[in-house]
Design an enzyme around this catalytic site. Structure first.
Site, PDB file in Angstrom:
ATOM      1  N   ARG A   1       6.181  36.586 -52.703  1.00 36.57           N
ATOM      2  CA  ARG A   1       6.414  36.743 -54.157  1.00 36.57           C
ATOM      3  C   ARG A   1       5.570  37.894 -54.708  1.00 36.57           C
ATOM      4  NH1 ARG A   1       3.009  34.904 -57.639  1.00 36.57           N
ATOM      5  NH2 ARG A   1       2.306  33.110 -56.447  1.00 36.57           N
TER       6      ARG A   1
ATOM      7  N   ARG B   1     -25.706  30.373 -26.003  1.00 38.54           N
ATOM      8  CA  ARG B   1     -25.744  30.153 -24.558  1.00 38.54           C
ATOM      9  C   ARG B   1     -27.128  29.595 -24.234  1.00 38.54           C
ATOM     10  NH1 ARG B   1     -24.148  35.754 -21.784  1.00 38.54           N
ATOM     11  NH2 ARG B   1     -24.547  34.550 -19.889  1.00 38.54           N
ATOM     12  N   HIS B   2     -27.263  29.025 -23.069  1.00 35.81           N
ATOM     13  CA  HIS B   2     -28.582  28.584 -22.592  1.00 35.81           C
ATOM     14  C   HIS B   2     -29.493  29.804 -22.472  1.00 35.81           C
ATOM     15  CE1 HIS B   2     -27.474  30.452 -18.836  1.00 35.81           C
ATOM     16  NE2 HIS B   2     -26.276  29.900 -19.010  1.00 35.81           N
TER      17      HIS B   2
ATOM     18  N   ASN C   1     -29.023  33.965 -13.630  1.00 35.87           N
ATOM     19  CA  ASN C   1     -28.809  35.159 -14.456  1.00 35.87           C
ATOM     20  C   ASN C   1     -29.664  36.302 -13.916  1.00 35.87           C
ATOM     21  OD1 ASN C   1     -28.647  33.158 -17.457  1.00 35.87           O
ATOM     22  ND2 ASN C   1     -26.930  34.139 -16.402  1.00 35.87           N
TER      23      ASN C   1
ATOM     24  N   ARG D   1     -29.701  24.126 -17.114  1.00 34.52           N
ATOM     25  CA  ARG D   1     -30.108  25.250 -17.977  1.00 34.52           C
ATOM     26  C   ARG D   1     -29.768  24.996 -19.444  1.00 34.52           C
ATOM     27  NH1 ARG D   1     -25.755  26.441 -14.720  1.00 34.52           N
ATOM     28  NH2 ARG D   1     -24.083  27.880 -15.373  1.00 34.52           N
TER      29      ARG D   1
ATOM     30  N   GLU E   1     -20.137  25.041 -17.748  1.00 41.59           N
ATOM     31  CA  GLU E   1     -19.601  26.407 -17.610  1.00 41.59           C
ATOM     32  C   GLU E   1     -18.292  26.423 -16.812  1.00 41.59           C
ATOM     33  OE1 GLU E   1     -18.980  28.918 -18.767  1.00 41.59           O
ATOM     34  OE2 GLU E   1     -20.234  30.624 -18.242  1.00 41.59           O
TER      35      GLU E   1
ATOM     36  N   TYR F   1     -20.955  39.129  -8.676  1.00 40.07           N
ATOM     37  CA  TYR F   1     -19.645  39.786  -8.849  1.00 40.07           C
ATOM     38  C   TYR F   1     -19.403  40.804  -7.728  1.00 40.07           C
ATOM     39  CZ  TYR F   1     -19.507  37.693 -13.515  1.00 40.07           C
ATOM     40  OH  TYR F   1     -19.488  36.810 -14.559  1.00 40.07           O
TER      41      TYR F   1
ATOM     42  N   HIS G   1     -22.480  27.827 -22.478  1.00 39.23           N
ATOM     43  CA  HIS G   1     -22.523  28.850 -21.430  1.00 39.23           C
ATOM     44  C   HIS G   1     -21.601  29.984 -21.857  1.00 39.23           C
ATOM     45  CE1 HIS G   1     -24.412  25.898 -18.637  1.00 39.23           C
ATOM     46  NE2 HIS G   1     -23.776  25.060 -19.431  1.00 39.23           N
TER      47      HIS G   1
HETATM   48  O1  F6P Z   1     -23.059  34.907 -15.498  1.00 44.11           O
HETATM   49  C1  F6P Z   1     -23.237  33.762 -16.266  1.00 44.11           C
HETATM   50  C2  F6P Z   1     -21.938  32.995 -16.398  1.00 44.11           C
HETATM   51  O2  F6P Z   1     -22.181  31.934 -17.282  1.00 44.11           O
HETATM   52  C3  F6P Z   1     -21.353  32.468 -15.087  1.00 44.11           C
HETATM   53  O3  F6P Z   1     -21.860  31.227 -14.676  1.00 44.11           O
HETATM   54  C4  F6P Z   1     -19.882  32.423 -15.410  1.00 44.11           C
HETATM   55  O4  F6P Z   1     -19.063  32.354 -14.259  1.00 44.11           O
HETATM   56  C5  F6P Z   1     -19.735  33.697 -16.180  1.00 44.11           C
HETATM   57  O5  F6P Z   1     -20.917  33.842 -16.939  1.00 44.11           O
HETATM   58  C6  F6P Z   1     -18.536  33.714 -17.099  1.00 44.11           C
HETATM   59  O6  F6P Z   1     -18.362  35.016 -17.592  1.00 44.11           O
HETATM   60  P1  F6P Z   1     -17.145  35.913 -17.068  1.00 44.11           P
HETATM   61  O7  F6P Z   1     -15.934  35.103 -17.389  1.00 44.11           O
HETATM   62  O8  F6P Z   1     -17.248  37.174 -17.871  1.00 44.11           O
HETATM   63  O9  F6P Z   1     -17.292  36.123 -15.593  1.00 44.11           O
END
Ligand code: F6P
Length: 407
Positions: A45, A218-219, A225, A271, A291, A302, A357
């Site tokens: 409207r 987050r923790h 980490n 944590r 998490e 990674y 997390h």
């Molecule tokens: O690295 C910390 C964390 O909490 C991991 O335990 C988890 O797998 C990850 O982050 C999640 O983040 P992304 O989805 O970006 O990998």
């Protein structure tokens, strides 16, 4: 989840919180992965006819006003149906729809193209609530831009009176409906069937209008980490311990005198529990806050995943939302398991501190800030940062506090 497209048709007099409700429903459904959009007839409207229409425009005996309103309402319906023919899943038709004949037209138009209809009616006769709604939302609307607030409130009350003359509450023979009475004090559902539909009822049952803060964090930094490893159940690092202390000190001050006192929700992982332990408030550990489970990749870095499982690594990079770790979870899975947490959060009247997390906080944050699911896995939620969310009438205000680990 549901095979038929769905339209929620809002019903109710002006200033009954329909638009607020429509947006909340849209946020919840979108977050769950159903493409949802609100079609607000008031916006049509304003766009077509200009914002400043006097109360007399809404008089049911004003034929020009009636015709103009019918036109914009029809345009909104057609746009909504067009969108549903594409990839839209749920349309929310946000208008007063106070007359039965009007509702019958909307329902017939939707059903003709195979779209299911549920009426969502907001009924409230408490003068204080209505007045507060007029003051808090209606007077801010472009309809009353630059107008004296008292004159604007008078005009809006006159507008409501026009609608009151034609208002007929939804009746059983009109089809499926949910009626929210006095902002959720009471709820009546009629012929509402199906999984998604029942979730909607449960959401409406638990949502309320009182506003309270939600803190997300987050923790603190964990030993994993530090090592760049994902998942697992590590303890906090020394810096992480410092964050736990800083968090408690900061929140104690911030929530001083809060009544009711806040409540703390953690995951079941060490944590998260360790991060919350210095706060004096009631604490609950929820598995749903654990998490994202990385399955066979738990405990890896990674770089290790990229090297040892390149296909998995690439699949995740291509579609982080839907990618599921072998024997683990995807972000979509995390969102689904967090749904009961969202319902519980909606229900709370106490401020809530959630110590989660990375993935879990992203998903919760996406809900509050209305981020589409595709964006959720990429949201930025750094360690040692407290996010304060204050829900408002039409969204959520956010503040972030980066807290230095305390000795
Ligand atoms: O690295 C910390 C964390 O909490 C991991 O335990 C988890 O797998 C990850 O982050 C999640 O983040 P992304 O989805 O970006 O990998």
């Amino acid at each position: 989840m549901h095979d038929r497209k769905l339209v929620l048709v809002m019903v109710g007099l002006p200033a009954r919180g329909k638009t607020h409700l429509a947006r909340k429903l849209a946020r919840y459904l979108s977050w769950l992965g159903h493409r949802t959009r609100v079609f607000n007839v008031g916006s049509y409207r304003r766009a077509r006819l200009g914002a400043a229409q006097p109360a007399s425009f809404f008089d049911p005996d004003n034929p020009d006003g009636l015709e103009a309103r019918r036109r914009v309402a029809g345009e909104a319906i057609e746009d909504m149906l067009h969108w549903l023919r594409g990839d839209g899943a749920v349309g929310i038709y946000d208008a007063t729809n106070t007359a039965r004949t009007q509702r019958a037209l909307v329902a017939a138009r939707c059903q003709a193209v195979g779209v299911e209809v549920i009426f969502v009616e907001s009924i409230c006769d408490d003068p204080e609530v209505i007045e507060a709604n007029i003051r808090q939302t209606k007077l801010m609307s472009p309809d009353y831009d630059g107008m004296d607030p008292e004159a604007a409130a008078d005009d809006f009350r006159a507008r409501i009176a026009h609608y009151q003359r034609v208002y007929e509450p939804v009746a059983d023979d009109e089809g499926s409906y949910v009626k929210l009475i006095d902002l959720g004090e009471k709820l009546v559902a009629h012929r509402v069937e199906g999984h998604l539909q029942s979730r909607l009822v449960s959401f409406l049952l638990n949502t309320h209008a009182s506003q309270r803060v939600v803190w997300l964090t987050r923790h603190g930094e964990s030993l994993y980490n530090l090592a760049g490893r994902i998942g697992g159940n590590p303890d906090l690092s020394t810096r992480g311990e410092g964050y736990a202390r800083a968090l408690a000190r900061f929140l104690e001050k911030r929530a001083e005198g809060d009544d009711p006192t806040p409540v703390v929700w953690t995951s079941t992982l060490k944590r998260s529990i360790q991060t919350a332990r210095h706060t004096a408030w009631d604490k609950f550990s929820l598995r749903a806050l654990d998490e994202i489970h990385a399955g066979s990749c738990e405990g890896m870095t990674y770089q290790e995943i990229e090297k040892q499982m390149p296909d998995e690594y690439q699949a995740r990079a291509r579609d982080k939302l839907r990618y599921r770790y072998p024997r683990g979870e995807s972000y979509e899975d995390v969102i689904q398991r967090l749904e009961p947490v969202i319902i519980d959060l909606e229900r709370q009247v106490r401020p809530v501190l959630l110590v989660g997390h990375n993935a879990v906080v992203r998903a919760l944050y996406a809900y509050f800030m209305n981020w589409p699911p595709e964006v959720c896995p990429h949201l930025d939620v750094p360690l040692h940062t407290l996010i304060e969310l204050s829900p408002t009438a039409y969204g959520c205000e956010e503040r972030r506090f980066a807290l230095e680990p305390a000795p």
